[in-house]
Design an enzyme around this catalytic site. Sequence first.
Site, PDB file in Angstrom:
ATOM      1  N   ASP A 103      -4.616  30.291   2.548  1.00  0.00           N
ATOM      2  CA  ASP A 103      -4.687  28.845   2.776  1.00  0.00           C
ATOM      3  C   ASP A 103      -4.830  28.158   1.420  1.00  0.00           C
ATOM      4  O   ASP A 103      -5.861  27.550   1.118  1.00  0.00           O
ATOM      5  CB  ASP A 103      -5.861  28.516   3.702  1.00  0.00           C
ATOM      6  CG  ASP A 103      -5.897  27.040   4.099  1.00  0.00           C
ATOM      7  OD1 ASP A 103      -4.910  26.327   3.839  1.00  0.00           O
ATOM      8  OD2 ASP A 103      -6.916  26.604   4.653  1.00  0.00           O
ATOM      9  N   CYS A 159       0.830  -1.201   0.000  1.00  0.00           N
ATOM     10  CA  CYS A 159       0.000   0.000   0.000  1.00  0.00           C
ATOM     11  C   CYS A 159       0.867   1.253   0.000  1.00  0.00           C
ATOM     12  O   CYS A 159       1.846   1.345   0.748  1.00  0.00           O
ATOM     13  CB  CYS A 159      -0.912  -0.008   1.221  1.00  0.00           C
ATOM     14  SG  CYS A 159      -1.879   1.502   1.430  1.00  0.00           S
ATOM     15  N   GLU A 168     -13.194  32.393  -2.532  1.00  0.00           N
ATOM     16  CA  GLU A 168     -13.050  30.949  -2.741  1.00  0.00           C
ATOM     17  C   GLU A 168     -13.516  30.591  -4.149  1.00  0.00           C
ATOM     18  O   GLU A 168     -14.577  31.055  -4.588  1.00  0.00           O
ATOM     19  CB  GLU A 168     -13.856  30.181  -1.697  1.00  0.00           C
ATOM     20  CG  GLU A 168     -14.037  28.702  -1.950  1.00  0.00           C
ATOM     21  CD  GLU A 168     -12.720  27.953  -2.074  1.00  0.00           C
ATOM     22  OE1 GLU A 168     -12.586  27.141  -3.019  1.00  0.00           O
ATOM     23  OE2 GLU A 168     -11.818  28.171  -1.229  1.00  0.00           O
ATOM     24  N   CYS A 180       0.287  23.352   3.165  1.00  0.00           N
ATOM     25  CA  CYS A 180       0.413  21.897   3.260  1.00  0.00           C
ATOM     26  C   CYS A 180       1.597  21.375   2.460  1.00  0.00           C
ATOM     27  O   CYS A 180       1.844  20.170   2.454  1.00  0.00           O
ATOM     28  CB  CYS A 180      -0.875  21.212   2.810  1.00  0.00           C
ATOM     29  SG  CYS A 180      -1.358  21.583   1.108  1.00  0.00           S
TER      30      CYS A 180
END
Length: 377
Positions: free
Chosen positions: A307, A97, A263, A334
Site C-alpha cells: 500500500d 478552486c 512502516e 492510489c
Amino acid sequence: MTRRPRPRKERGRSRVGERFEAEVGPVAHGGHCIVRLPEPESRVVFTRHCLPGERVVVEITEGTDGDRFWRGDAVSVLEPSPDRVPAPCPVSGPGLCGGCDFQHVAVSAQRGLKAAVVAEQLRRLAGLDVDVTVEAVPGDVEGLHWRTRMQWAHTPDGRRGLRAHRSRRVVPVDDCLIAAPDAREPVTDVTVTEQVLDHSFTVSGDGFWQVHPGAATTLVSTVLDVLAPQPGEKVLDLYAGVGLFAAFLGDAVGDGTRVVAIEADRAASGHSKGNLAHHRGAVVECGPVEKVLASAYDEPFDLVVLDPPREGAKRAVVEQVVDRAPRAVAYVACDPAALARDVAIFAEHGYRLETLRAFDLFPMTHHVECVALLTRN
C-alpha cells in the site's frame, strides 16, 4: 572555485491568455483532457473543465513557444457533451478552486473517465488490456459530503479557502461541498480512534487515514477477498501505516502466525504496535520499506500487501517482494501510472495481474483507488 548556476534556457514568448477553438480528445491522467491544436501551433494542450468530444474555447494557462505542451482551461463550451452537468459548487470552474476536477461531469460519467485512465495506463505501461469498472463506495451523497479531513488555506485577510489549481493563490470557500458535515482539520499531538468492522485503530490526529468514510472497510474487505488468506500463512504488510491490513490478515491466518508490518513513519509505526498488540505473531518494524527488506525478513512469505504512497513501490521494493516468493500480492494503489509501472516489473519476475478492482474513493476529483491481485505464473 564557486560553480555558477547554469542559465535557464529561454523558451520563447508566453502564450498565456491566448484562446483557441478546438475539439476535445480523450481524458488523460491528472484531471484533464487532451486537446490537439492544429497548425500553426501544433501543440497538445492538457485542458481542464472539459469532456471528450466537446467543442470548446481553450484559454492557455501555462505555455511558451518553446514548450512541448501547454496547459489550458475550457472557458467556453460551444458543443457540450451529454455527460456535462451544472457544477454543484459555485467556486468550481476555470480560475477558481482547484480542489475538484470533475464537478462539471455526471457522477456515473466521472467513474467512466477514471476507468478509461486506469485502462490506458495499464495498456501503455504494462502492455495489458484490462476491462476496468470504477465502483461506487457507500458514504457519499451523489459524490458530495464525503471528505472527513480538510486542510484549509487562508486568504491574506484571514478568510478560509482552498488553493487554485497549480497555484498558491487562495480562493475563498465558505462551504466546501465535498467536505463531510463533521470534517475535521489535521491536529498534531493528539490521537483519534477509527473504527473498521470489529477493530478500532489509534491514529495520529495529523496522520494518514483514508478520508472517504467507506474507504477503509471497502479496501480491507477487498484485500481479504482477493488474497483468500488461509490459517498458518505468513503475511508481510508493506507501507503498513497503523496496521489496518495486518490486523485483519492476522485474524484470518490465526493468532501466533507470523505477520510482519513495515512502516517508515515513526508515529504510525508506534500506533501499529498498539493496534496489533492482540496478535501474538505480529512484528512491527519502523523504517523505509526498501531499506528494511534489504537487511531483514529475508524469508518466505505466503502473502504480501503493498500500500505504497503515490509514487508506488518501484523496482527495488518489487524485486525484494518477489524474492520472498509469495503466492499472492495485493497491491493497493492510489496512482494508476505507478501501479501499471510496478505491475510491469512484477511481470518480469513471473507474476501476473489476475484481478483488478477500482473504487471511487475521491468523487469529483480525478483520483481513483485500485486493488490489484498479482499471482505467480
